[in-house]
Motif scaffolding. Structure first.
Motif, PDB file in Angstrom:
ATOM      1  N   LEU A  15      -3.849  -1.338  -4.806  1.00 39.47           N
ATOM      2  CA  LEU A  15      -3.442  -2.463  -3.955  1.00 39.47           C
ATOM      3  C   LEU A  15      -3.859  -3.762  -4.621  1.00 39.47           C
ATOM      4  CD1 LEU A  15      -4.670  -1.171  -0.454  1.00 39.47           C
ATOM      5  CD2 LEU A  15      -2.292  -1.334  -1.214  1.00 39.47           C
ATOM      6  N   LYS A  16      -3.307  -4.871  -4.141  1.00 41.86           N
ATOM      7  CA  LYS A  16      -3.678  -6.198  -4.660  1.00 41.86           C
ATOM      8  C   LYS A  16      -4.907  -6.717  -3.915  1.00 41.86           C
ATOM      9  CE  LYS A  16       0.115  -7.156  -7.204  1.00 41.86           C
ATOM     10  NZ  LYS A  16       0.005  -6.843  -8.596  1.00 41.86           N
ATOM     11  N   ASN A  17      -5.811  -7.342  -4.686  1.00 43.79           N
ATOM     12  CA  ASN A  17      -6.992  -7.941  -4.061  1.00 43.79           C
ATOM     13  C   ASN A  17      -6.700  -9.394  -3.664  1.00 43.79           C
ATOM     14  OD1 ASN A  17      -7.222  -9.531  -6.387  1.00 43.79           O
ATOM     15  ND2 ASN A  17      -9.064  -8.507  -7.130  1.00 43.79           N
ATOM     16  N   GLN A  18      -7.738 -10.080  -3.186  1.00 42.53           N
ATOM     17  CA  GLN A  18      -7.560 -11.447  -2.694  1.00 42.53           C
ATOM     18  C   GLN A  18      -7.163 -12.425  -3.807  1.00 42.53           C
ATOM     19  OE1 GLN A  18     -10.515  -9.758  -2.825  1.00 42.53           O
ATOM     20  NE2 GLN A  18     -12.272 -11.117  -2.640  1.00 42.53           N
ATOM     21  N   ASN A  19      -7.267 -12.003  -5.073  1.00 40.42           N
ATOM     22  CA  ASN A  19      -6.840 -12.854  -6.197  1.00 40.42           C
ATOM     23  C   ASN A  19      -5.497 -12.412  -6.761  1.00 40.42           C
ATOM     24  OD1 ASN A  19      -9.276 -14.363  -6.081  1.00 40.42           O
ATOM     25  ND2 ASN A  19     -10.300 -12.654  -7.080  1.00 40.42           N
ATOM     26  N   GLY A  20      -4.860 -11.447  -6.103  1.00 40.21           N
ATOM     27  CA  GLY A  20      -3.551 -10.977  -6.554  1.00 40.21           C
ATOM     28  C   GLY A  20      -3.620  -9.958  -7.686  1.00 40.21           C
ATOM     29  N   GLU A  21      -4.824  -9.470  -8.009  1.00 38.32           N
ATOM     30  CA  GLU A  21      -4.991  -8.477  -9.081  1.00 38.32           C
ATOM     31  C   GLU A  21      -4.922  -7.081  -8.495  1.00 38.32           C
ATOM     32  OE1 GLU A  21      -8.257 -11.427 -11.194  1.00 38.32           O
ATOM     33  OE2 GLU A  21      -8.909  -9.798  -9.888  1.00 38.32           O
ATOM     34  N   SER A  22      -4.368  -6.144  -9.269  1.00 37.11           N
ATOM     35  CA  SER A  22      -4.296  -4.750  -8.820  1.00 37.11           C
ATOM     36  C   SER A  22      -5.652  -4.074  -8.973  1.00 37.11           C
ATOM     37  CB  SER A  22      -3.265  -3.982  -9.647  1.00 37.11           C
ATOM     38  OG  SER A  22      -1.973  -4.444  -9.323  1.00 37.11           O
ATOM     39  N   VAL A  23      -6.059  -3.375  -7.920  1.00 28.85           N
ATOM     40  CA  VAL A  23      -7.308  -2.617  -7.925  1.00 28.85           C
ATOM     41  C   VAL A  23      -6.977  -1.194  -7.487  1.00 28.85           C
ATOM     42  CG1 VAL A  23      -9.598  -2.372  -6.852  1.00 28.85           C
ATOM     43  CG2 VAL A  23      -8.684  -4.654  -7.357  1.00 28.85           C
ATOM     44  N   SER A  24      -7.465  -0.222  -8.252  1.00 28.49           N
ATOM     45  CA  SER A  24      -7.262   1.195  -7.909  1.00 28.49           C
ATOM     46  C   SER A  24      -8.604   1.824  -7.578  1.00 28.49           C
ATOM     47  CB  SER A  24      -6.651   1.950  -9.090  1.00 28.49           C
ATOM     48  OG  SER A  24      -5.397   1.414  -9.419  1.00 28.49           O
ATOM     49  N   LEU A  25      -8.595   2.765  -6.665  1.00 32.40           N
ATOM     50  CA  LEU A  25      -9.831   3.488  -6.361  1.00 32.40           C
ATOM     51  C   LEU A  25     -10.349   4.180  -7.625  1.00 32.40           C
ATOM     52  CD1 LEU A  25     -11.894   4.378  -4.250  1.00 32.40           C
ATOM     53  CD2 LEU A  25     -10.432   6.349  -3.778  1.00 32.40           C
ATOM     54  N   SER A  26      -9.428   4.689  -8.434  1.00 28.27           N
ATOM     55  CA  SER A  26      -9.823   5.413  -9.655  1.00 28.27           C
ATOM     56  C   SER A  26     -10.561   4.523 -10.664  1.00 28.27           C
ATOM     57  CB  SER A  26      -8.602   6.059 -10.309  1.00 28.27           C
ATOM     58  OG  SER A  26      -7.649   5.071 -10.640  1.00 28.27           O
ATOM     59  N   ASP A  27     -10.457   3.181 -10.511  1.00 29.56           N
ATOM     60  CA  ASP A  27     -11.181   2.259 -11.410  1.00 29.56           C
ATOM     61  C   ASP A  27     -12.693   2.497 -11.330  1.00 29.56           C
ATOM     62  OD1 ASP A  27      -8.712   1.075 -11.878  1.00 29.56           O
ATOM     63  OD2 ASP A  27      -9.114  -0.687 -10.631  1.00 29.56           O
ATOM     64  N   PHE A  28     -13.169   3.021 -10.208  1.00 24.84           N
ATOM     65  CA  PHE A  28     -14.608   3.161  -9.976  1.00 24.84           C
ATOM     66  C   PHE A  28     -15.126   4.558 -10.280  1.00 24.84           C
ATOM     67  CE2 PHE A  28     -12.882  -0.154  -7.317  1.00 24.84           C
ATOM     68  CZ  PHE A  28     -13.713  -1.219  -7.622  1.00 24.84           C
ATOM     69  N   LYS A  29     -14.203   5.512 -10.507  1.00 31.22           N
ATOM     70  CA  LYS A  29     -14.602   6.909 -10.708  1.00 31.22           C
ATOM     71  C   LYS A  29     -15.545   7.033 -11.907  1.00 31.22           C
ATOM     72  CE  LYS A  29     -13.051  11.554 -10.508  1.00 31.22           C
ATOM     73  NZ  LYS A  29     -12.093  12.515 -10.876  1.00 31.22           N
ATOM     74  N   ILE A  71     -10.270  -3.219   3.480  1.00 33.48           N
ATOM     75  CA  ILE A  71      -8.810  -3.079   3.476  1.00 33.48           C
ATOM     76  C   ILE A  71      -8.265  -3.410   4.857  1.00 33.48           C
ATOM     77  CG2 ILE A  71      -6.847  -1.487   3.257  1.00 33.48           C
ATOM     78  CD1 ILE A  71      -8.339   0.131   1.281  1.00 33.48           C
ATOM     79  N   SER A  72      -7.255  -4.272   4.886  1.00 31.51           N
ATOM     80  CA  SER A  72      -6.498  -4.486   6.121  1.00 31.51           C
ATOM     81  C   SER A  72      -5.051  -4.772   5.738  1.00 31.51           C
ATOM     82  CB  SER A  72      -7.074  -5.648   6.941  1.00 31.51           C
ATOM     83  OG  SER A  72      -6.639  -6.885   6.430  1.00 31.51           O
ATOM     84  N   GLY A  73      -4.213  -4.897   6.736  1.00 32.03           N
ATOM     85  CA  GLY A  73      -2.793  -5.148   6.492  1.00 32.03           C
ATOM     86  C   GLY A  73      -2.469  -6.605   6.238  1.00 32.03           C
ATOM     87  N   ASP A  74      -3.488  -7.450   6.156  1.00 38.71           N
ATOM     88  CA  ASP A  74      -3.252  -8.874   5.916  1.00 38.71           C
ATOM     89  C   ASP A  74      -2.771  -9.137   4.493  1.00 38.71           C
ATOM     90  OD1 ASP A  74      -4.204 -10.109   8.462  1.00 38.71           O
ATOM     91  OD2 ASP A  74      -6.071  -9.118   7.888  1.00 38.71           O
ATOM     92  N   SER A  75      -2.169 -10.302   4.306  1.00 38.52           N
ATOM     93  CA  SER A  75      -1.624 -10.682   2.994  1.00 38.52           C
ATOM     94  C   SER A  75      -2.734 -11.057   2.015  1.00 38.52           C
ATOM     95  CB  SER A  75      -0.687 -11.878   3.154  1.00 38.52           C
ATOM     96  OG  SER A  75      -1.450 -13.022   3.533  1.00 38.52           O
ATOM     97  N   VAL A  76      -2.380 -11.114   0.741  1.00 38.83           N
ATOM     98  CA  VAL A  76      -3.308 -11.537  -0.311  1.00 38.83           C
ATOM     99  C   VAL A  76      -3.854 -12.933   0.008  1.00 38.83           C
ATOM    100  CG1 VAL A  76      -3.408 -12.237  -2.751  1.00 38.83           C
ATOM    101  CG2 VAL A  76      -2.315 -10.071  -2.112  1.00 38.83           C
TER     102      VAL A  76
END
Length: 151
Positions: A15-29, A71-76
């Motif tokens: 998903l996109k974070n508050q800065n518009g960058e993509s973040v994946s859960l797998s980034d932290f694995k 995480i919520s349904g709000d916009s970036v």
């Protein structure tokens, strides 16, 4: 709707974070545990209280080797304003369309409000704890810290 249980592998997502960058859960694995909290809406009284409680305990979470992600349904742009207004030091992800909420099986409260559920996911991507409470904001922080500090 699927439901994730303790002991399950946490489903990956991007998903996109508050800065518009993509973040994946797998980034932290293999790197960090993740405290993933789903909340109904930016800048509402309960969500602000919960997010500020996570902010106030952020150093404790970091010291326990965990990353906090909201995480919520709000916009970036809504997330960006919310994070700046309350000095939130962690990632907020925009789940517009609620696909990740559905993927995790986060229930609605009273069938209309998006639920407030926190998942503690270990470094290997396994769900170690789930806390579901619409009103016990501090419980989300206390329960998550207990699990992390016991690991």
């Amino acid at each position: 709707m699927t439901s994730i249980n303790v002991g399950d592998r946490a489903p990956n997502f991007t998903l996109k974070n508050q800065n518009g960058e993509s973040v994946s859960l797998s980034d932290f694995k293999g790197e960090k545990a993740v405290v993933l909290y789903f909340y109904p809406k930016d800048d509402t009284p309960g969500c602000t209280a919960e997010s500020c409680a996570f902010r106030d305990s952020y150093t404790t979470f970091s010291d326990a080797g965990a990353e906090v992600i909201g995480i919520s349904g709000d916009s970036v742009s809504s997330h960006k304003q919310f994070a700046q207004k309350h000095n939130l030091p962690f990632t907020l992800l925009s789940d517009q369309g609620n696909q990740v909420r559905k993927l995790y099986g986060v229930p609605a409260t009273l069938f209309i409000l998006p639920g407030r559920v926190t998942y503690v996911i270990d470094k290997e991507g396994i769900v170690r704890h789930i806390f579901n409470s619409q009103l016990d904001f501090q419980g989300h922080i206390n329960e998550s810290l207990k699990v992390l500090q016991a690991a």
